[in-house]
Each structure stands twice: as C-alpha cells, then as structure tokens.
Design an enzyme around this catalytic site. Structure first.
Site, PDB file in Angstrom:
ATOM      1  N   CYS A 191       0.841  -1.200   0.000  1.00 30.52           N
ATOM      2  CA  CYS A 191       0.000   0.000   0.000  1.00 30.52           C
ATOM      3  C   CYS A 191       0.882   1.260   0.000  1.00 30.52           C
ATOM      4  CB  CYS A 191      -0.965  -0.040   1.184  1.00 30.52           C
ATOM      5  SG  CYS A 191      -2.375   1.084   1.004  1.00 30.52           S
TER       6      CYS A 191
ATOM      7  N   HIS B  94      -3.438  -5.538   0.524  1.00 29.43           N
ATOM      8  CA  HIS B  94      -2.837  -5.964   1.795  1.00 29.43           C
ATOM      9  C   HIS B  94      -2.780  -7.489   1.885  1.00 29.43           C
ATOM     10  CE1 HIS B  94      -2.620  -2.068   3.954  1.00 29.43           C
ATOM     11  NE2 HIS B  94      -3.594  -1.747   3.128  1.00 29.43           N
TER      12      HIS B  94
ATOM     13  N   GLU C  82      -1.388  -9.192   4.134  1.00 25.78           N
ATOM     14  CA  GLU C  82      -1.324  -9.629   5.528  1.00 25.78           C
ATOM     15  C   GLU C  82      -2.685  -9.901   6.159  1.00 25.78           C
ATOM     16  OE1 GLU C  82      -1.279  -5.073   5.788  1.00 25.78           O
ATOM     17  OE2 GLU C  82      -0.724  -6.649   4.376  1.00 25.78           O
TER      18      GLU C  82
END
Length: 524
Positions: free
Chosen positions: A85, A180, A182
């Site tokens: 990001c 993202h 994660e």
C-alpha cells in the site's frame, strides 16, 4: 540450538494499524522479524542486517513535500523489498515513478488481475477469467495510486481502478502491492508473503516455540542474575505463561503476587491458587485488596482514567510487597504485542492510540522496580504455543483472554461493588452455558458487560426497574480484527432467561453484534 535470529525480516512502519499483523504473518512462517520506524537510524539498519525488508501501509499521502520518505540506504542494501500500500507508493515515488491522489478510492474487497510473469505471484490465483487470466481476491485500503512505474519495474497486478496494483523489479528483487496480503480477506496473502520470505529472501523457518523458550530462558537468567522477581499473576493466559516461563528459568527466585482487586471473575481467586500454588509448585502470595481498588476508583467514569488507576494501584501493591522481600528488584508482567499495539507503545510510536493497557500506559514514570516483560514481543497464538510447550494444561492455555483491569473495564462508568457482584454472576452463567453447549472453544472470547442504566421490566405481577447487561462473544484469529459470534437464538434465549431469573437486580439482557473494527472487543 539453532540461532533463531539468524534469518530475519525488517518491517518498516509508516503507521498502519496492520503493521503488527504483517509481523504476525512473518512469525507464523517461522521467521523472526522486528518492527522499526520508517526513519530508523542508518547505523541501526546496517547492524540489523535483514534478509529482506517489508514496507508497511500508512495513513499519510505520498503526494506532497511532507510525505514520509525512506532513507536512500534502503534501496542500496541489496536485499529484497516488499512495499504494501503506502510502502509501494513511497517506493515508486522515490525511485522515479509517479503517484497521484486517486479520484476513485478503494476500500474493502477487490479482485486483482495478475499480469505477466513474476516470481512472487507465479502459480498463485483464486480464479481465472474466461481468457485464462489469473484473479486474486484481495483487500484494498488506499487513497493514492501509482500511475507511472519507476525504471526497471514492470506491472504484475491491476484492478479496475488501479491499473498498477502490483509492480516488480525482478533484478533488484523489489516488489510492491496496492493491496494488503497480511489480512485474512486476501485469500492468497499468506502464500504471497511466504513466497517473498522463503523464495525471494531465502529465509529458513527457525522461529519455533522450543527455540523461543530456550532463548527466553537464557535472556531472563542473564538479565535477572540472583535477584528475586515478582510477577503480577491474574490467572489469564498471558500472566500464566509468563509465570511458567519464568519459573523454568529462575525457579524459586520467582514469587507470584496474586492481587484480588475485587474485579475478578466468579471463583477466580480459588482457581488461581489451586493451579499455581498447589499443582505447579510456584510460590504465590495472595493479597486481598478489594477495598483499596474500589476506593481509588470511586467516582471515576472515564475508561482511560480507570485503566491507569488500576495499573497504578497494582504497582503500589507490588512495590509494598517487594519491600518485604530480599533482593526483589524486578516486576514481571504478561504484556504481549497486542497490548503494546493498542497503546501505541511499540518501538515506532507511529500508530494512533486506541486505548491504553494497564500493563503499558498505567505504569508510573518512576518505577521503583525494574520491569521484566518476557512475552512483550509475542502474539497471542505464540504465547499459547509456548504454554503448551511448557506443559501447562489445555484449559488454562486456551482460556479466553481476560483484561488486566478485569471487570473494571467491563463495568461501564463508575465501578461499584454492587455492580461487580451482579456482573460476576451474570458472566459466570454465560460462560457455564457456553461450556455446557460446546460453544466455549468455538468462540475466541466471551463475557458479560454491566451497563449502568436501568430498564423497566415485569417480574411476576409487579413492575421492576433494574440494571442491564450485554453479552459479548467474538471470533478472531489474532484479536487485531474480530467478528461477532453468531450464537443460536435458542441458546441466547436460554442464557438470558437464566440471568434474569437467577441474578436479582438485572431485568434485561442484550447481545452485542459489533465487529472489530469499528468496535474494540472490550467495551472500555
């Protein structure tokens, strides 16, 4: 013993609330990592000698002169980079690409088209288009977007609103994603991160519970020497694992101080004494301090103030106990990473303060005992793994989390003995029924909350005007995010009837259906 720090990943933090989640994913892959601010000193960066660097997201815009920037050294170390990001945007901007504020922001679920050949995304997909293009289901959260690639980069991913949603310089092993990986919503996120960690960075999985325990024991013994250590034992998972770890490291030098502050769950004091003093052979001093805590909390309604008061009084009690003991120089706490995250008390201090935790924000500036936090860098799942490895019973290791301030943050507003007694009974009924109906281990955390408001009800043939409690149950992998547990209506009806019928003073029961975010798991 293998050197569990031999292969390490550096995470540079730009202030994202997901930064610690990136660290958790790296740790899950069996690789040690640390989080440092994006502007960490170059000497520290060189000394850390990472095998790879991950650049986090962040709330700032890359457009403008005040945008956070990386040291040029980051791009000169010769190690792989992964920008997420904001991390992708700042990489693009500093290497000669172009970034703009997007007219169409992307927040939430999105589908990404995988373009071309990339080591990082090769053979990773969720779906394919009719034309054979690979698609990924991902999670977006950005306002800026890259509109021009730096020299040496190629496009590896795109969405309808972000034609450059992924980029790669395979020669330098620099990669960037607008999404993202994660978060769990990105279905292939863990595979992508593991590909980066193992294949691109060449790391091996050395971060294992048995190695962590061995290294922790070595560190504790070196730091403590022959001193006596006091541990504030609450009976929760974190302090229990800390007690077991410390006892294994220093034996009888550990003295656990169990403070009954009047804000514990039903029967908790007896359970703690039975488990640790009688079964595990750990020395436990039981201090009854209900009156002292309740007097300190009288008239206080602000949750931050309550947390800090509870933390302060705990410290006072520990210091008084330490004065009675020879060589007592250390105060140990079961502080873990999520505590530090929400208090924005980590190494970076970039994230916004959500709430302070009594283990962190409540500590006085001048502490007469040195602080020992053996679990401070571990996530909840890592703590549970250590507890299992240390031989603690399953029901203790996988017990639902209980906040350090106890019922003090589950009673909204002013804390009174009457409120705590009512809440204890209601909470005990809820937990008992969760066990009886095999729901306890299916939810991540469950509890009752006391609301300091009264509601009209009908008991028998008469009108009553009594208090309200809310039931809260959530499902979570990491406690960074959570969804409310969809418990059966019949079950909730049964629990509600029991509480209203058996707890005099409660006339209404509600169920909390808020997720995290936007709500936190605890009400205060």
């Amino acid at each position: 013993m293998s050197d569990l720090y031999a292969h390490r990943i550096l995470i540079l933090d730009f202030g994202s609330q997901y930064t610690q989640l990136i660290a958790r994913r790296v740790r899950e892959a069996g690789v040690y990592c640390e989080i440092h601010p994006y502007d960490m000193a170059e000497s520290t960066l060189r000394d850390f000698a990472p095998r790879g660097i991950i650049l986090s997201g962040g709330p700032a815009s890359t457009v403008g002169e005040t945008a956070p920037r990386l040291s040029p050294l980051i791009f000169e170390l010769g190690v792989p980079l992964l920008g997420i990001c904001y991390g992708m945007q700042v990489m693009a901007a500093q290497l000669g690409g172009r970034v703009e504020v997007s007219a169409q922001r992307e927040y939430g679920y999105a589908q990404v088209y995988v373009h071309g050949h990339s080591r990082l995304l090769q053979n990773i997909e969720d779906h394919t288009t009719a034309g054979g293009e690979a698609l990924l289901d991902v999670w977006m959260s950005h306002g800026d977007r890259v509109i021009g690639l730096p020299e040496g980069f190629k496009r590896i991913a795109a969405t309808a609103h972000a034609p450059l949603a992924g980029m790669a310089d395979e020669k330098r092993r620099f990669y960037g994603f607008q999404f993202h990986p994660e978060v769990t919503h990105t279905r292939q996120g863990i595979r992508i991160l593991e590909r980066f960690i193992y294949d691109i960075c060449g790391c091996e999985a050395l971060w294992e519970p048995r190695h962590i325990i061995a290294k922790s024991i070595e560190n504790i013994r070196t730091k403590v020497g022959a001193d006596t250590v006091l541990l504030g034992l609450s009976g929760g998972v974190d302090s229990s694992v800390a007690a077991a770890l410390l006892h294994k490291a220093i034996g009888d030098q550990l003295i656990c101080v169990f403070v009954d502050n009047g804000l514990l769950r039903q029967g908790e004091a007896d359970q703690v004494m039975a488990t640790f003093a009688r079964h595990l052979g750990i020395k436990v001093i039981h201090i009854s301090a209900e009156t002292r805590f309740l007097e300190a909390l009288a008239g206080v309604i602000d949750p931050e103030a309550k947390r800090k008061i509870i933390g302060r009084v705990f410290i006072e009690v520990f210091e008084e106990e330490a004065a009675k003991l020879p060589n007592a120089q250390w105060l140990a706490q079961g502080t873990i990473y999520p505590d530090v995250i929400e208090s924005a008390g980590g190494k970076t201090g970039k994230a916004q303060v959500i709430k302070s935790h009594h283990n962190v924000g409540g500590l006085p500036e001048e502490l007469n005992l040195k602080l020992l936090e053996p679990l401070r860098e571990l996530f909840k799942d890592e703590v549970r793994q250590l507890g299992t490895e240390l031989g603690l019973p399953f029901e203790l290791v996988y017990r639902h989390p209980f906040p350090g301030p106890g019922l003090g943050v589950r009673i909204l507003g002013e804390v009174k003995k009457e409120y705590a007694d009512l809440l204890r009974l209601a909470d005990a009924i809820f937990i008992e029924e969760l066990h009886a109906h095999d729901w306890y281990d299916k939810v991540s955390q469950a509890f009752a909350v006391f609301l300091p408001v009264k509601s009209v009800g009908v008991m028998g043939d008469g009108r009553c005007y009594d208090f309200v409690v809310a039931l809260r149950a959530v499902e979570s992998v990491d406690f960074m995010t959570a969804r409310w547990a969809h418990l059966p209506y019949d079950f909730l009806d049964h629990v509600s009837r029991r509480i209203i019928n058996e707890v005099a003073g409660i006339s209404r029961v509600t169920y909390d259906i808020s997720g995290k975010p936007p709500a936190t798991i605890e009400w205060e």
